[in-house]
Design an enzyme around this catalytic site. Structure first.
Site, PDB file in Angstrom:
ATOM      1  N   ASP A 110      -4.635 -37.391  19.040  1.00 31.46           N
ATOM      2  CA  ASP A 110      -3.595 -37.492  18.229  1.00 31.46           C
ATOM      3  C   ASP A 110      -3.617 -37.156  16.942  1.00 31.46           C
ATOM      4  O   ASP A 110      -2.892 -36.908  16.475  1.00 31.46           O
ATOM      5  CB  ASP A 110      -3.300 -38.851  18.578  1.00 31.46           C
ATOM      6  CG  ASP A 110      -2.026 -38.284  19.946  1.00 31.46           C
ATOM      7  OD1 ASP A 110      -1.034 -37.366  19.341  1.00 31.46           O
ATOM      8  OD2 ASP A 110      -1.268 -38.823  20.361  1.00 31.46           O
ATOM      9  N   LYS A 169       1.037 -31.894  29.401  1.00 28.48           N
ATOM     10  CA  LYS A 169      -0.029 -31.941  28.385  1.00 28.48           C
ATOM     11  C   LYS A 169      -1.585 -32.361  29.525  1.00 28.48           C
ATOM     12  O   LYS A 169      -2.925 -31.343  29.666  1.00 28.48           O
ATOM     13  CB  LYS A 169       0.182 -33.208  28.277  1.00 28.48           C
ATOM     14  CG  LYS A 169       0.379 -33.140  26.537  1.00 28.48           C
ATOM     15  CD  LYS A 169       0.491 -34.280  25.456  1.00 28.48           C
ATOM     16  CE  LYS A 169       1.581 -33.994  24.415  1.00 28.48           C
ATOM     17  NZ  LYS A 169       2.168 -35.045  24.074  1.00 28.48           N
ATOM     18  N   GLN A 198       1.133 -41.956  24.805  1.00 31.47           N
ATOM     19  CA  GLN A 198       2.927 -41.447  24.463  1.00 31.47           C
ATOM     20  C   GLN A 198       3.369 -42.127  23.938  1.00 31.47           C
ATOM     21  O   GLN A 198       3.876 -43.447  24.307  1.00 31.47           O
ATOM     22  CB  GLN A 198       3.290 -40.633  26.122  1.00 31.47           C
ATOM     23  CG  GLN A 198       4.269 -39.522  25.381  1.00 31.47           C
ATOM     24  CD  GLN A 198       4.160 -38.523  24.610  1.00 31.47           C
ATOM     25  OE1 GLN A 198       3.058 -37.316  25.068  1.00 31.47           O
ATOM     26  NE2 GLN A 198       5.076 -37.929  23.919  1.00 31.47           N
TER      27      GLN A 198
HETATM   28  N1  GUN Z   1       5.798 -37.953  21.059  1.00 28.97           N
HETATM   29  C1  GUN Z   1       6.108 -36.747  19.947  1.00 28.97           C
HETATM   30  N2  GUN Z   1       5.362 -36.223  19.956  1.00 28.97           N
HETATM   31  C2  GUN Z   1       3.831 -37.020  20.098  1.00 28.97           C
HETATM   32  C3  GUN Z   1       2.499 -36.558  19.830  1.00 28.97           C
HETATM   33  O1  GUN Z   1       2.536 -35.722  19.028  1.00 28.97           O
HETATM   34  N3  GUN Z   1       2.277 -37.718  20.052  1.00 28.97           N
HETATM   35  C4  GUN Z   1       1.944 -38.770  20.982  1.00 28.97           C
HETATM   36  N4  GUN Z   1       1.548 -39.526  21.102  1.00 28.97           N
HETATM   37  N5  GUN Z   1       3.157 -38.889  21.088  1.00 28.97           N
HETATM   38  C5  GUN Z   1       4.245 -38.059  20.901  1.00 28.97           C
END
Ligand code: GUN
Length: 286
Positions: free
Chosen positions: A118, A51, A95
């Site tokens: 998100d 990311k 996350q």
């Molecule tokens: N962990 C796995 N997928 C995601 C996601 O799309 N967003 C976040 N914040 N954590 C994750």
């Protein structure tokens, strides 16, 4: 047709990059994304690194704040409140998963909904389900864009979503409802999944069961989106396993009009949509 998610995601990233370059020139500012990572969960470390790199590549100022898994919920909330006020930060992503002593829902509720890239905050969930403009979770948004790229007008189509998670199945249903699809949500307890699937013009599999959807489940000419990421034992692979989706690709590809492969389908779209959401958050705030 095999949908090339990698290529489509690259095109989206190029567009985002261009728009950010123009923002930098005309307004002398850049969108900023902050990712919070708690503990040392290996898959999360990999996701977060990807990311961060992808954000930098399109010109988003990105920062990762790391904490030991012993951090208290109160301290984490304090950090989020600081980021909510920070004018240089337009996107905040915590996350998941978080350690068991931290209430993930509570943490998400503390993020300013305008910065919730998100799309997990109840305000964004509510806006999406009321058909209003909102930040939309990245994986269903990516799946939706891939479907729309195959067929623009989805009015009246039968869509089956397999999986009812808050991250995927439910927002996906809302996106397809907005397009006037007739939406059915199936899940692990649904009894007649195969029959439902056989009627569907669009199938989105997001249930986490390797190769669940077989060729004889799929209607001729359906659009099939595979969100699954499952490990399957494979002694010929170095790691001893390979990644497969929720769809049995080899049999379904013969029936589908369009299908996403795993890997290289929905996966690359997820990060591209996070960058898209960060740019959208920036534009909504500024
Ligand atoms: N962990 C796995 N997928 C995601 C996601 O799309 N967003 C976040 N914040 N954590 C994750």
């Amino acid at each position: 047709m095999i949908i090339d998610g990698k290529k489509f995601a690259q095109e989206l990233r190029n567009e985002i990059k261009k728009e950010i370059e123009s923002i930098k020139k005309t307004r002398n500012t850049t969108p900023g994304l902050t990712v919070i990572l708690v503990g040392n969960h290996t898959p999360s470390e990999i996701y977060v690194r990807n990311k961060e790199l992808s954000a930098k590549e399109v010109g988003i100022t990105s920062e990762v704040i790391r904490f030991e898994s012993s951090i208290t919920q109160e301290k984490l909330i304090e950090v989020i409140h600081g980021l909510n006020k920070d004018k240089k930060v337009h996107g905040i992503l915590v996350q998941l998963p978080l350690p068991p002593h931290i209430n993930g829902s509570k943490i998400i509720e503390e993020i300013d909904p305008k910065k919730d890239v998100d799309g997990f905050h109840p305000v964004n969930v509510g806006n999406l389900s009321s058909g209003k403009d909102s930040l939309v979770p990245c994986t269903p948004l990516g799946s939706y864009l891939l479907i729309k790229n195959v067929q623009k007008n989805l009015t009246g189509l039968e869509a089956l979503i397999i999986g009812r998670s808050n991250l995927n199945g439910k927002p996906m249903a809302q996106l397809l409802l907005k397009e006037d699809c007739t939406v059915t949500i199936g899940h692990s307890k649904t009894k007649n999944l195969k029959e439902l699937c056989q009627k569907a013009d669009i199938v989105v599999a997001a249930v986490g069961r390797a190769n669940l959807v077989k060729g004889d489940w799929v209607k001729e000419g359906a659009i099939v989106i595979d969100v699954g990421i499952n490990r399957e034992e494979d002694k010929t692979e170095k790691k001893g396993y390979k990644i497969v989706g929720d769809v049995e690709f080899d049999s379904v590809v013969k029936k589908a009009r369009a299908i996403t492969p795993v890997p290289g389908g929905v996966g690359p779209m997820t990060i591209a949509c996070l960058l898209n959401n960060t740019l959208k958050a920036f534009k909504n705030i500024n």
